[in-house]
Design an enzyme around this catalytic site. Sequence first.
Site, PDB file in Angstrom:
ATOM      1  CD  GLU A 153       0.220   1.065   2.967  1.00 16.97           C
ATOM      2  OE1 GLU A 153      -0.049   2.172   2.723  1.00 16.97           O
ATOM      3  OE2 GLU A 153       1.108   1.058   3.926  1.00 16.97           O
ATOM      4  CG  PHE A 154       2.216   2.935  -2.499  1.00 24.24           C
ATOM      5  CD1 PHE A 154       3.784   2.768  -2.404  1.00 24.24           C
ATOM      6  CD2 PHE A 154       1.715   1.853  -3.420  1.00 24.24           C
ATOM      7  CE1 PHE A 154       4.453   1.659  -3.004  1.00 24.24           C
ATOM      8  CE2 PHE A 154       2.658   0.826  -3.973  1.00 24.24           C
ATOM      9  CZ  PHE A 154       3.933   0.900  -3.784  1.00 24.24           C
ATOM     10  CE  LYS A 206       5.110   0.965   2.309  1.00 21.89           C
ATOM     11  NZ  LYS A 206       4.036   1.739   2.383  1.00 21.89           N
ATOM     12  CG  LEU A 252      12.036  18.615  -3.032  1.00 22.70           C
ATOM     13  CD1 LEU A 252      12.456  19.544  -4.494  1.00 22.70           C
ATOM     14  CD2 LEU A 252      13.383  18.222  -2.517  1.00 22.70           C
ATOM     15  CB  CYS A 262       5.669   4.604   7.033  1.00 19.61           C
ATOM     16  SG  CYS A 262       3.765   4.129   7.309  1.00 19.61           S
TER      17      CYS A 262
END
Length: 453
Positions: A153-154, A206, A252, A262
């Site tokens: 998953e993202f 991932k 950025l 994460c």
Amino acid sequence: MASVAIIGGAGYVGLTYAAMLAHRGHQVWGLDVDEAKTAMLSSGQCSIYEPGLEELMRQGLASGRLRFTTSYADAIPDADFVFLCVGTPADQNGRANLQYLACASESLARCLQGHTIVVNKSTVPIGSVNFVERLLERWAPAGTTHAVVSNPEFLREGSAVSDLLNPDRIVLGGTDADALQRVADLYEPLSVPIVATDPRSAELIKYAANAFLATKISFINEIALICERFGADVATVATGIGLDHRIGAAFLNPGIGFGGSCFPKDVRALASMALDAGHESMLLNAVLEINQQMRGLVLDKLEMALDGLSNRTIAVLGLSFKPETDDIREAPSVDLIDGLVAAGARVRLTDPAALRHVANRWCGVDLINDPYAAAMGADALVLVTEWDQYTRLDLNRLANSMRGRVLVDGRRVFTPAAAREAGFHYFGIGHPSGPLLIAEPSYFSSYLSMAAD
Ligand code: UGA
């Protein structure tokens, strides 16, 4: 429509997928060992703070397509797909603890019937598809069949629902082409690129995605530190480089650094897996070191601006690791507050969502809901989390209620001009007014002295 069981269904990733798949018309069981959470979810109350999730979940419950249980026997036997969304916390060396994954694999295996596709959704170490396959083979009843697919998953916390409904891509890793296709079909009618590959490449995608994003952040923070020495402005530098489409403007934003459940964990895990495999990652280690350095930098700026921290009162704006979440895992604020408390400062901490997680954590830290009340009488104000409501604070009102006038902006939210107009001494990150400014870089000096002769 498919029947789906989600193990870890009360957790952040599991619950979001459970609600989304029910929304897409599938029959979903959210399965979790936490009885209190499953009871809460069954009554329509969301156990985590995530915009839009409670509504999606309630729709699923009302439609009868979403149910929660603590029993594998309820959820697994009829499932066409089982999603593994359990936690993989890290140990002291950064290695993932696979106890929950192993335990869930065994429990689900014992309840399997017919053919089942098991989907590894949690961020799990490289090789986990094979690991789960072996556990299923060991424990599944004779006559049952299964395929295991990696489908990372993202999602970002705070925008998980919209990320899930509008992903950039779907990554699938496995050796059974039919299983890959069937998992891809679950996401219909999404029309996004699908990267179908072998299990290890999918698992690495991932880690590499998170490591790359974390690298971008540490990169711009490194540039921020260089900007401070030269009197350059990192925000403008970021804009200038981000306009190059090969670089891109996202991730950025300079500041106190990345936190959450994460990036720190996944970068450490990737470095540790690489080391186990005989490769020491200098880049990933540097990314983590720079991130830690940024936390210390904010503390140093406060100490320098106040000429010491002992008995100073510091108002801290923001506790969660980023806006729109109440998650404080590896939040930069926690390190900062630890440092302030250790240096003898008093802290007045405010956050719109996360204060309940630190009720008894520190002595000498007052938890205050209202940011204006938190600033009252403080010697310095430090912004750690860029909650939208903080970006709109009335700086004059804040400054006038404070004892001192120091503002350390850990996320570059306020414009230095507006802060100064309100009477603040403004300290940003990567800002031209840094104290370490080098007026004349040494590499010019010999040429300039020659010119003067
Ligand atoms: C991250 C990834 O963005 C998701 O794609 C991934 O699915 C998720 O981890 C995961 O592995 O589950 P998340 O941790 O929710 O998502 O949050 P991000 O929005 O990525 O922010 C992470 C941290 O980086 C925050 O502390 C944020 O303040 C910081 N950040 C982000 C910066 O300091 N600068 C930036 O330019 C961007």
